[in-house]
Structure formats: C-alpha cells, structure tokens
Design an enzyme around this catalytic site. Structure first.
Site, PDB file in Angstrom:
ATOM      1  N   HIS A  86     -38.045  92.580  85.744  1.00  0.00           N
ATOM      2  CA  HIS A  86     -39.133  92.842  84.784  1.00  0.00           C
ATOM      3  C   HIS A  86     -39.655  91.513  84.259  1.00  0.00           C
ATOM      4  O   HIS A  86     -38.937  90.521  84.236  1.00  0.00           O
ATOM      5  CB  HIS A  86     -38.648  93.746  83.650  1.00  0.00           C
ATOM      6  CG  HIS A  86     -38.656  95.181  84.073  1.00  0.00           C
ATOM      7  ND1 HIS A  86     -39.280  96.161  83.353  1.00  0.00           N
ATOM      8  CD2 HIS A  86     -38.149  95.768  85.178  1.00  0.00           C
ATOM      9  CE1 HIS A  86     -39.148  97.321  84.001  1.00  0.00           C
ATOM     10  NE2 HIS A  86     -38.456  97.109  85.106  1.00  0.00           N
ATOM     11  N   GLU A 129     -43.258 101.834  79.746  1.00  0.00           N
ATOM     12  CA  GLU A 129     -42.824 101.439  78.400  1.00  0.00           C
ATOM     13  C   GLU A 129     -43.984 101.363  77.403  1.00  0.00           C
ATOM     14  O   GLU A 129     -43.805 101.669  76.226  1.00  0.00           O
ATOM     15  CB  GLU A 129     -42.089 100.099  78.447  1.00  0.00           C
ATOM     16  CG  GLU A 129     -42.961  98.955  78.936  1.00  0.00           C
ATOM     17  CD  GLU A 129     -42.219  97.608  78.985  1.00  0.00           C
ATOM     18  OE1 GLU A 129     -41.014  97.579  78.738  1.00  0.00           O
ATOM     19  OE2 GLU A 129     -42.872  96.596  79.276  1.00  0.00           O
ATOM     20  N   GLU A 158     -49.039  92.344  82.215  1.00  0.00           N
ATOM     21  CA  GLU A 158     -49.036  93.647  81.540  1.00  0.00           C
ATOM     22  C   GLU A 158     -50.335  93.806  80.760  1.00  0.00           C
ATOM     23  O   GLU A 158     -50.361  93.781  79.528  1.00  0.00           O
ATOM     24  CB  GLU A 158     -47.783  93.771  80.676  1.00  0.00           C
ATOM     25  CG  GLU A 158     -46.537  93.723  81.549  1.00  0.00           C
ATOM     26  CD  GLU A 158     -45.236  93.972  80.825  1.00  0.00           C
ATOM     27  OE1 GLU A 158     -45.265  94.668  79.800  1.00  0.00           O
ATOM     28  OE2 GLU A 158     -44.196  93.492  81.295  1.00  0.00           O
ATOM     29  N   HIS A 169     -29.787  92.312  82.731  1.00  0.00           N
ATOM     30  CA  HIS A 169     -29.807  90.948  82.203  1.00  0.00           C
ATOM     31  C   HIS A 169     -31.140  90.696  81.524  1.00  0.00           C
ATOM     32  O   HIS A 169     -32.094  90.264  82.174  1.00  0.00           O
ATOM     33  CB  HIS A 169     -29.657  89.919  83.336  1.00  0.00           C
ATOM     34  CG  HIS A 169     -28.327  89.938  84.020  1.00  0.00           C
ATOM     35  ND1 HIS A 169     -28.058  89.132  85.111  1.00  0.00           N
ATOM     36  CD2 HIS A 169     -27.192  90.640  83.764  1.00  0.00           C
ATOM     37  CE1 HIS A 169     -26.798  89.354  85.503  1.00  0.00           C
ATOM     38  NE2 HIS A 169     -26.258  90.272  84.715  1.00  0.00           N
ATOM     39  N   GLU A 170     -31.238  90.988  80.239  1.00  0.00           N
ATOM     40  CA  GLU A 170     -32.421  90.546  79.499  1.00  0.00           C
ATOM     41  C   GLU A 170     -32.183  89.083  79.162  1.00  0.00           C
ATOM     42  O   GLU A 170     -31.185  88.753  78.521  1.00  0.00           O
ATOM     43  CB  GLU A 170     -32.632  91.373  78.230  1.00  0.00           C
ATOM     44  CG  GLU A 170     -33.769  90.904  77.334  1.00  0.00           C
ATOM     45  CD  GLU A 170     -35.099  90.774  78.074  1.00  0.00           C
ATOM     46  OE1 GLU A 170     -35.648  91.798  78.490  1.00  0.00           O
ATOM     47  OE2 GLU A 170     -35.581  89.619  78.248  1.00  0.00           O
ATOM     48  N   GLU A 206     -41.495  94.763  87.931  1.00  0.00           N
ATOM     49  CA  GLU A 206     -42.506  95.340  87.049  1.00  0.00           C
ATOM     50  C   GLU A 206     -43.830  94.626  87.360  1.00  0.00           C
ATOM     51  O   GLU A 206     -44.441  94.886  88.391  1.00  0.00           O
ATOM     52  CB  GLU A 206     -42.054  95.164  85.606  1.00  0.00           C
ATOM     53  CG  GLU A 206     -42.820  95.966  84.601  1.00  0.00           C
ATOM     54  CD  GLU A 206     -42.412  95.621  83.185  1.00  0.00           C
ATOM     55  OE1 GLU A 206     -42.457  96.513  82.348  1.00  0.00           O
ATOM     56  OE2 GLU A 206     -42.071  94.455  82.888  1.00  0.00           O
TER      57      GLU A 206
END
Ligand code: NOJ
Ligand code: CA
Length: 667
Positions: free
Chosen positions: A438, A463, A168, A370-371, A457
């Site tokens: 992600h 975000e 990211e 599911h984080e 991601e």
C-alpha cells in the site's frame, strides 16, 4: 496552438532531410519512425492506420556533466522479430503471447556519449527505452528527461493529476488538451476513435515518470526528483531507463486485454515459484477504518489473539485461504509522529506463536502487516531480520504500507523510494514472502520478473469510503481502464454493510480521520461490490467487510465459490467511467463481473466464452428490481439457471449497480 503547429511543421521539415529508420507492428497498423535534426536532437513519430498518431516528439535526457540530448548521429540500425509464448505462475492470463518487431538504433555524439534506443512494436502498442554510456564517467547525474508525447488528434482523457507522493486521487474525464499534468497510466480516446494509454514498464532504478503539458495535447516526461532537484543519479558510466509505453487499441477493452506492459518486462528471476500462490483473504481491517476498533493496543484494540482466531475460523469455514491482521505490532502510538514501528514485536494481547499455530492447524495463511509510516530508514534497518522472522514462523505474505512522509524530504515516487521498494521485493523473495504494497510506487509490470510482488494499492481504494466522501459510482468503472492497466490492485472490494447501519451508531466508534464528516458510506449497490471481486483484478483478493456482516448473508456464497487463482481472463465490453464486463476462468469455473457508473444499464453478453457442449449451473447475483446506489443500495436478488455457451445473458444493472455470475459445470 498556432505556435505548436509551427513547431511541429518546422520539426517535420527538418526531420524530413535526415535518415529515417522505421519499425512497424506485426499487423502493420502501428509504425514508428526515428529522425535526428541538424543539431543531432532525436525525435520519434508514431502513425496508426496511416494517420499521424504521435507527431514528431523529442527523445533524450539531460545530465549535469554530459551531453545526453544532442549532437547525435545514427551509427547502426538493427531490426528483429519475435513471436513466443511465455507463462507466469499467476495473473489475469497465465499464458502470454509476445509478438513484436524490434528496432535497435545505436547513436553517438561529438562528446563520445553512446546511446542505444530500443523500440518494440506490438499490435497493441509500443515501448521504447534509453541506454546511455558516458565513457570515463564515474557517475551520471540526470537532470531531466526530454521524452515527449505530442498526441496529434484531439481526444477525451482519463487520468489523475501528477503527484510525486500519492496516487490516491480522483480520476478526471476531460479533453486531453485541458490536461495540465497527469500521472500514468493516462488513457485517452482520439476523435478518430483510437484508444490509447501512456505508461511505463520495468521501473527498476529511476524515478517515476509523470506527464506535464507543454502545449495542448503535447506532454513531456516530468520525473519525480531527489530533494536537491536532481532526477536520477548513478555510480558508473551507464543509465538504462524504464520503457516508455503506449498501449493502442480499437476498443476500450482492448487496452485491458493487452499484455504489453508485461511483455516489456524481464522474465522471472525467481527459480522456484510454487510458494507464490493467489488467494482470497479477510482481515482485521475494516473495523479499524470505520473507527469501531483501533490499531493501537487500547480497550478497542482490533488485533487481539481472540479476534485473530475468530477471523481464522471464519476463513477456514468459508473457503478463504488467508487472513490479515493490522495493528498486531508495536509502534502504532507513533503513527503520524516518529513512525517507529517494530516489525517483530507483537503487542502483548496478540500472541504470535498461538495465532500462527492456530492458523496452521486450520490451514489458513497469515498475511503479516508492516505499516512503515514511510519511515524507510527504520524499515530498512529491520528489513532482513523482519522477513527472516516471517519465514521462520511460516508467514509467506506481508502487506506493507507507507502512510506518512519519508524522512529527509524524499518524494515517495522518486529514485530513492523506487530503490527501496525494489529492495523490499528482493528481500521478501529471498525469504519466500509475497507482497501486497500500500502507498506503493506505481505498478510497471515487475511482477513478471518478481512474481512475489503480487498486488498493490496505488489508487483510491475502498478505505476512502470509510472516512471520506468516498469513491464515486464512476470511480470503479474508470480504474480498469486506467490504474489497472498497470497491474493488479488491492482495492479490497466487498463491503456488504453499505450504509454502515451496524457500526454508525456503535458507542465504540470514534472519528480518527480528518476527512470523516460522519456521513461516509459506500457509493455502489451490493451487487456491484460482488462484481468488483471479478472486475478489479488482484491475485490476493480481499473481502473487505467485518466478518459479522458476511455471517449468514446469502450473497457471500459468491466469495466462497470464487477462485482468485484464475487462468484466463477477457474484458468483454466497456467504456471508461461508464461500464465494464469481465470474465475470468479458474480451472473449470468461470466468473463474470459487470458493473456500471452513474447510469442504469443493460448489457447483452453472449456466453460463448464457456466450454462448448458443456452445461453450467449459473448463479446470478443481480441488483434488485428497486436497487439504486443512492437510495436503495442493498437490494439484490440471486437467480439460478442452467446455461451453455450457446446462451446469451441479459445483464440488467441499476444506477451504480452491477452483476456477478458464477458458472460451475453441472454434474
Ligand atoms: C493505508 C492502507 O492503504 C490501509 O490499507 C491501511 O489499513 C492503513 N494505511 C494503515 O496501515
Ligand atoms: Ca492507502
């Protein structure tokens, strides 16, 4: 630089004296030659159109107790050719041609190590991989990979810096000679005008490869290590690496239209894939990022039964197949701390049975969330049970996330994590669950083998616009030529309240992210948000905004009409960081998305991709005449007209703008 040339000339002189196996692409434009030097070290060279494209570059690995790097003699060279068509259950294109020439070179060295080097040459680039056998070894500890990419011509490049924990990051356009480290795909355009991208395919049980500059324009593989510095470890006597890939094209869009990464992956291993279906989705999500709702079960809790039903109703009423709910399960109090999430225990204001039954009645699919906070041991303990539980409830999609540090000092992109991500894909497949990951390991095309690995991601997504200075107007026109070459991305486009006028002064809003300076916004026009639904390919395509920002909005008709399950796609025009135009066909409908970076731009697009002899109702979602990403981002217009394949569309785009068009056959 002088030093580099001396090395290259020396290497070339040494290599000239050895045998020189070669393989060319079917069209003859790309040729790879292999050589060994007097020390039995192995090199490859790539020529494109008779000019050196990759100068002699080292091949091999190093290992703790075995010589995998030198002393090699070529024992056998085999050539083969293949031309076949295969199909996938979903994808930018459901039908894919695999036409290549292969060369398999068997070598061994004085230590008895056997090496098979496999090369595949396509018209759109090449791939190669190592398969080592160390007779008698009960384990192999890989300490380095020697693979080099010595790009012979100067070039301009687009990449993010290498990082073993995150993708990211901001893309950089810079001379290739100035790149110190890069993650892959790293894309570049040479002075002679060839576009190329270095990446890898079929990352299965190995660390990710990043690129480290060793001399200007010369890169060496740099693998994400284990905490003790080892790069990869295996029980037994074999190491098989992922493919190292170089896509090559005459035009920038040729990279996007190339199926090379998929062609370097193994065929599907899932017997029946009918349950794996692309879809559009909305969700309890953007409000969390904007800070007006929370993941935790407090007075601002987003994922309540009531709110979930509201989203399900909205999806059912707007031709949207799926809904995601984040913050439905217990553990969010521990996010950023112990990361002890429970993947089958809902908060008491989220009634799973009621929500699941309601969604079923309304014909909407639920995407569970599911984080993990990157607490991989905690997730692995619950994995089988959590996916069996989803299966028992009829939940066939899960979005996972790894926002946090992995316990034990592991890198997110090392072999330990690669194994974990793969075991989640396999567990999910056994329970007929498709994934949206992600903070993933980068895409290397494993969706061909496991089509339930649908999207991920792995780049700065939407975000970042919620709580930081956000993504630049150039970012989303760089992604298709870089990150998206590896595969689909869950970017989550489609924020309509671009300046957050509805939430910025909401008394519920709380700052939750350190990067939030209170001035965040989306750095595009509204029409570009719509175009991104087409351009930024994802088989699970989200409309990111809170549903209240879509209710009654005329431009939301595009998403209603859009079909995420496309059959065919073509990138038509574009340059990295500047602009892009893509068309996709789903059934008998076509969807066009075009967008531009910082500059206003007009594209002329022949509609010859439409079925000839047929008339289409075209609905054009364009920038308003006074639109501008910075000063007037929400100005848009909707035009309707009838067109045929003989027509040409003039696509006028504002600075940071775009245009999206639906073509629906006229009755
Ligand atoms: C990061 C993910 O990218 C985002 O989509 C998610 O909402 C948060 N983590 C929380 O899980
Ligand atoms: Ca993320």
């Amino acid at each position: 630089m002088k030093h580099l040339f001396t090395i290259i000339i020396l290497a070339a002189a040494l290599l000239a004296s050895c045998s020189n196996p070669q393989v060319s692409s079917p069209d003859g434009r790309v040729t790879l030659s292999l050589t060994t030097d007097s020390a039995g070290q192995i090199y490859y060279q790539v020529d494109v159109d008779d000019s050196t494209f990759i100068a002699p570059s080292r091949l091999g690995l190093t290992a703790r107790d075995a010589n995998l790097a030198s002393g090699f003699t070529i024992r056998d060279v085999r050539h083969s050719s293949s031309d076949s068509v295969w199909h996938q259950p979903w994808g930018e294109n459901k039908e894919i041609r695999d036409r290549h020439n292969a060369m398999t070179v068997s070598l061994d060295n004085s230590d008895g190590v056997g090496l098979t080097l496999s090369f595949k040459l396509f018209d759109d680039g090449l791939g190669f991989r190592y398969s080592y056998t160390v007779p008698g070894a009960d384990s192999i500890i890989v300490t380095d990979e020697l693979t080099q990419f010595a790009i012979a011509d100067s070039a301009v490049s687009w990449s993010i810096p290498a990082n073993f924990d995150t993708y990211e990051l901001e893309y950089r356009e810079m001379p290739l000679a100035a790149v110190a480290t890069a993650n892959t795909p790293m894309t570049f355009k040479t002075r002679r005008g060839t576009y190329a991208s270095i990446h890898e395919a079929a990352l299965t049980d190995y660390p990710e490869m990043t690129l480290r500059c060793t001399a200007p324009g010369v890169f060496k593989a740099d693998l994400a290590p284990w905490p003790d510095g080892v790069k990869a470890r295996y029980a037994g006597d074999r190491v098989v690496t992922p493919w190292r890939s170089v896509q090559i094209a005459r035009e920038a869009v040729g990279l996007i239209n190339s199926p090379l990464i998929l062609n370097l992956n193994d065929p599907c291993v899932i017997d029946s894939t009918e349950w794996i279906r692309p879809m559009k989705y909305v969700g309890i999500w953007w409000g969390l990022h904007l800070g007006v709702e929370t993941w935790q079960n407090d007075e601002r809790h987003g994922a309540t039964t009531e709110n979930a039903k509201r989203y399900i109703d909205f999806a059912a009423d707007n031709n949207i197949e799926g809904v995601v709910f984040e913050g439905w399960n217990s553990g969010w109090e521990s996010w950023g701390g112990r990361q002890s999430f429970d993947f089958t225990k809902a908060y008491d204001d989220f009634d799973v049975t009621e929500v699941v039954n309601y969604a079923r009645q309304r014909g909407v699919q639920i995407i569970s969330h599911h984080e993990t906070g990157a607490n991989i041991p905690n997730y692995e303990r619950q994995l089988e049970h959590a996916y069996a539980w989803c299966d028992s409830l009829g939940i066939h999609y899960v979005k996972t996330g790894y926002a946090g540090g992995i316990p034990g000092g592991h890198f997110r992109h090392g072999q330990y994590a690669v194994r974990h991500y793969r075991s989640v894909v396999q567990t999910a497949a056994r329970h007929e669950v498709s994934l949206d990951v992600h903070e993933p390991i980068k895409d290397t095309g494993i969706r061909r083998t496991y089509p339930n690995m649908m999207t991920r991601e792995g780049a700065k997504g939407m975000e970042w616009n919620a709580w930081s200075s956000g993504n630049t107007p150039a970012h989303e026109v760089t992604l298709p030529f870089t990150r998206l070459l590896s595969g689909p991305m869950d970017y989550t486009p489609g924020t309509f309240d671009i300046l957050y006028t509805k939430t910025r002064h909401d008394p519920r809003r709380r700052k939750w992210n350190d990067l939030d300076r209170g001035d965040s916004r989306v750095n595009t026009t509204l029409a570009k948000q719509i175009a991104n639904w087409v351009i930024l390919y994802s088989p699970l395509q989200m409309a990111s905004d809170m549903i209240e920002n879509y209710e009654g909005h005329p431009a939301f008709q595009f998403f209603r009409d859009f079909d995420a399950d496309c059959d065919w796609s073509r990138a038509l025009q574009g340059e990295p960081g500047q602009f892009i135009a893509v068309v996709r066909r789903a059934g008998d409908r076509y969807f066009l998305g075009a967008s531009t970076g910082y500059e206003a731009r007009t594209l002329t697009i022949p509609l010859d991709f439409l079925e000839s002899g047929r008339t289409y109702d075209a609905t054009i979602y364009a920038d308003g005449e006074d639109a501008d990403w910075r000063d007037n981002p929400t100005s848009y217009r909707i035009d309707r007209r009838q067109v045929t394949a003989a027509d040409t569309l003039t696509v006028v785009m504002a600075r940071g703008g775009g245009q999206a068009v639906t073509f629906i056959p006229a009755e």
